[in-house]
Design an enzyme around this catalytic site. Structure first.
Site, PDB file in Angstrom:
ATOM      1  N   VAL A  94       1.020  -1.224   0.218  1.00 51.21           N
ATOM      2  CA  VAL A  94       0.017   0.139  -0.015  1.00 51.21           C
ATOM      3  C   VAL A  94       0.573   1.189  -0.135  1.00 51.21           C
ATOM      4  CG1 VAL A  94      -1.683   1.310   1.536  1.00 51.21           C
ATOM      5  CG2 VAL A  94      -1.587  -1.119   1.295  1.00 51.21           C
ATOM      6  N   SER A  95       0.597   2.257  -1.013  1.00 53.00           N
ATOM      7  CA  SER A  95       1.504   3.664  -1.129  1.00 53.00           C
ATOM      8  C   SER A  95       3.159   3.125  -1.195  1.00 53.00           C
ATOM      9  CB  SER A  95       0.974   4.591   0.503  1.00 53.00           C
ATOM     10  OG  SER A  95       1.152   5.751   0.041  1.00 53.00           O
ATOM     11  N   TRP A  96       3.782   3.881  -0.095  1.00 59.88           N
ATOM     12  CA  TRP A  96       4.866   3.371  -0.012  1.00 59.88           C
ATOM     13  C   TRP A  96       5.071   2.296  -0.221  1.00 59.88           C
ATOM     14  CZ3 TRP A  96       8.678   1.115   2.384  1.00 59.88           C
ATOM     15  CH2 TRP A  96       9.547   0.898   2.599  1.00 59.88           C
ATOM     16  N   THR A 120      -0.716   3.233  -5.042  1.00 58.94           N
ATOM     17  CA  THR A 120       0.057   3.163  -5.046  1.00 58.94           C
ATOM     18  C   THR A 120       1.159   3.978  -6.501  1.00 58.94           C
ATOM     19  OG1 THR A 120       2.682   2.490  -4.624  1.00 58.94           O
ATOM     20  CG2 THR A 120       0.887   1.156  -6.207  1.00 58.94           C
TER      21      THR A 120
END
Length: 272
Positions: A94-96, A120
């Protein structure tokens, strides 16, 4: 706590010792986030194993002594899988952590079955999000001050309405523990200058890309860019979802994850 590759990491495992028809999920969290923030997802996917760890300097993992890179942390994650006898996993980030998931799948294709990328980007080659969100993200008060979180939640994460906002804010902030200053800085440095864009066309893994259409931090266009770059991929857009749609739109998210992870290979390619 586990000693892995010369690092001490706090590791969480769900159901790895239970029989399952599905491979476990290796999960990479968002920047600064600890295991507890995603524990509800691991509990919902109750028909398979799940493993994740706090990055150095986040949650209960001790501060890193020296900076790390996506390569070294992917290697560390692979060593952790070997520790528990896991030869193949579905990789999710998720994301980073979505950037970490991409790097892991590219670095360790033999250990990766399917790939899930949530909210992301392809790294530095991305379309930036709402400037107001990035300003507030840089403020460490978002981790430790519920009033700050409540006041700025919609700007930070999007995808919440007036009726549900208070519940979502309280549940999210209650599971967060602030990272250490060094841990947060090293996570930022880890992805400085990193991009997967040149090599994503060579990604061979079936990939699900999930984005929220009201995400203020990672704009939906970034998911469309990933879809265009990864050959065997599909894009699911969560209507009304912000950056935390895995929490705010949990039922839809879990259903889409199961549809993708449980589908035979030929069905996944047809859906893509």
């Amino acid at each position: 706590m586990e000693e892995v590759g010369g690092r001490t990491l706090r590791v969480a495992r769900w159901r790895l010792d239970e029989p399952s028809d599905h491979p476990p999920v290796l999960f990479f969290n968002g920047i600064g986030a600890n295991i507890e923030a995603v524990a509800p997802l691991a509990e919902e996917l109750d028909d398979r194993g799940f493993i994740m760890f706090d990055m150095p300097g986040t949650g209960e993992s001790p501060d890193p002594t020296i900076p790390y890179t996506p390569f070294t942390m992917s290697w560390t994650a692979a060593q952790l899988l070997g520790r528990f006898g896991l030869d193949e996993v579905d990789v999710m980030g998720v994301s980073w952590g979505g950037a970490m998931a991409q790097h892991f799948a590219l670095q360790h294709p033999g250990k990766t079955r399917k790939l899930v990328l949530v909210a992301t980007t392809a790294g530095m080659l991305m379309v930036p999000g709402n400037p107001a969100s990035f300003t507030k993200m840089a403020n460490p008060r978002r981790y430790i001050d519920p009033e700050f979180m409540n006041e700025h939640f919609a700007t930070l994460y999007g995808g919440v309405d007036a009726d549900g906002a208070a519940h979502q804010k309280d549940s999210h902030i209650g599971r967060l523990k602030p990272p250490s200053p060094r841990g947060y800085m090293y996570q930022l440095l880890c992805m400085l200058g990193w991009t997967s864009a040149p090599v994503l066309p060579f990604m061979t893994k079936e990939t699900l890309i999930m984005m929220g259409d009201d995400d203020q931090i990672v704009l939906p266009i970034n998911g469309k860019m990933l879809k265009a770059l990864i050959p065997n991929s599909r894009l699911h857009m969560v209507e009304g979802g912000g950056h935390l749609f895995l929490l705010t739109h949990a039922d839809e998210s879990i259903a889409e994850l199961r549809n993708f992870l449980d589908a035979p290979e030929d069905e996944t390619r047809q859906a893509a």
